[in-house]
Motif scaffolding. Structure first.
Motif, PDB file in Angstrom:
ATOM      1  N   LEU A 163       0.075 -23.004  15.310  1.00  0.00           N
ATOM      2  CA  LEU A 163       1.409 -22.685  15.817  1.00  0.00           C
ATOM      3  C   LEU A 163       1.498 -21.243  16.309  1.00  0.00           C
ATOM      4  N   ARG A 164       0.842 -20.328  15.586  1.00  0.00           N
ATOM      5  CA  ARG A 164       0.865 -18.930  16.023  1.00  0.00           C
ATOM      6  C   ARG A 164       0.133 -18.759  17.345  1.00  0.00           C
ATOM      7  N   GLU A 165      -1.031 -19.402  17.474  1.00  0.00           N
ATOM      8  CA  GLU A 165      -1.781 -19.312  18.724  1.00  0.00           C
ATOM      9  C   GLU A 165      -0.980 -19.929  19.869  1.00  0.00           C
ATOM     10  N   GLY A 166      -0.353 -21.066  19.594  1.00  0.00           N
ATOM     11  CA  GLY A 166       0.460 -21.708  20.627  1.00  0.00           C
ATOM     12  C   GLY A 166       1.638 -20.849  21.029  1.00  0.00           C
ATOM     13  N   SER A 167       2.261 -20.187  20.055  1.00  0.00           N
ATOM     14  CA  SER A 167       3.374 -19.299  20.350  1.00  0.00           C
ATOM     15  C   SER A 167       2.920 -18.126  21.210  1.00  0.00           C
ATOM     16  N   SER A 168       1.726 -17.574  20.882  1.00  0.00           N
ATOM     17  CA  SER A 168       1.199 -16.450  21.662  1.00  0.00           C
ATOM     18  C   SER A 168       0.914 -16.871  23.098  1.00  0.00           C
ATOM     19  N   MET A 169       0.362 -18.080  23.266  1.00  0.00           N
ATOM     20  CA  MET A 169       0.092 -18.563  24.613  1.00  0.00           C
ATOM     21  C   MET A 169       1.382 -18.748  25.397  1.00  0.00           C
TER      22      MET A 169
END
Length: 202
Positions: A163-169
């Motif tokens: 979720l954090r990686e997706g949010s950053s993207m």
């Protein structure tokens, strides 16, 4: 996760994101030990499953499903050949034995029991309360909980990082959209703000 002591799990994440680009389907299967969770973890399970659905809706993987695999499973040759439970036992054994370089699944308990009185012995495997299997085109590429770099990574840790990686993207894509919009607009850049639609649940 940029620390050098997390090199193995970082490499796994690189493989994961590569699979999302080149594979036809990336799927997450949640394996539950029981329909009724142990006391004290019901709310965590509900939160995890909701976050899993949110991640799927956000396109972080293609699909997900949930399966009940049971508690203590006998893995003797005779039980493994029973047609009705063979797929479940084989799935549990694949999850338990999964490893990729310096990362391997954890949390599965193997127990040998014997009785001289009954003249019997058997081996059982008990899976974790909740296991996440990550598949790319039906190939198992990850299992959580797992051990890497002398640390244990839970299913919640996997989903939280996802979720954090997706949010950053999303934030990076939003910033690119802002710059494009500003280039053709008279409004100052600070008036156009990207939105992030992934909740940070972990």
């Amino acid at each position: 996760m940029d620390s050098t002591d997390e090199a193995t799990i970082n490499q796994w994440w690189e493989t994961y994101w590569d699979c999302t680009e080149r594979c036809d389907e990336v799927r997450v299967t949640v394996y539950l030990r029981s329909v009724a969770p142990a006391l004290g973890i019901h709310s965590q399970r509900i939160q995890f499953l909701q976050a899993l659905a949110d991640a799927a809706d956000s396109g972080l993987f293609d699909s997900y499903d949930v399966a009940i695999i049971g508690d203590e499973l006998c893995v003797c040759e005779r039980c493994r050949n029973l047609a009705s439970i063979q797929p479940t036992i084989e799935t549990v054994l694949r999850l338990m034995s999964w490893r990729d370089g310096g990362i391997r699944s954890s949390g599965f308990v193997r127990c040998e029991s014997s009785s001289t009185l009954a003249g019997e012995s058997h081996v059982t495997v008990t899976p974790p309360e909740l296991t996440a299997g990550v598949y790319a085109d039906d190939t198992l590429i990850g299992v959580f909980p797992c051990r890497a770099d002398e640390r244990t990574y839970s299913p919640a840790a996997f989903l939280g990082q996802l979720l954090r990686e997706g949010s950053s993207m999303n934030e990076r894509e939003g910033e690119q959209s802002v710059h494009t919009a500003v280039a053709g607009s008279d409004r100052p850049e600070e008036d156009i703000r990207p939105e992030t639609d992934i909740a940070r649940l972990f």
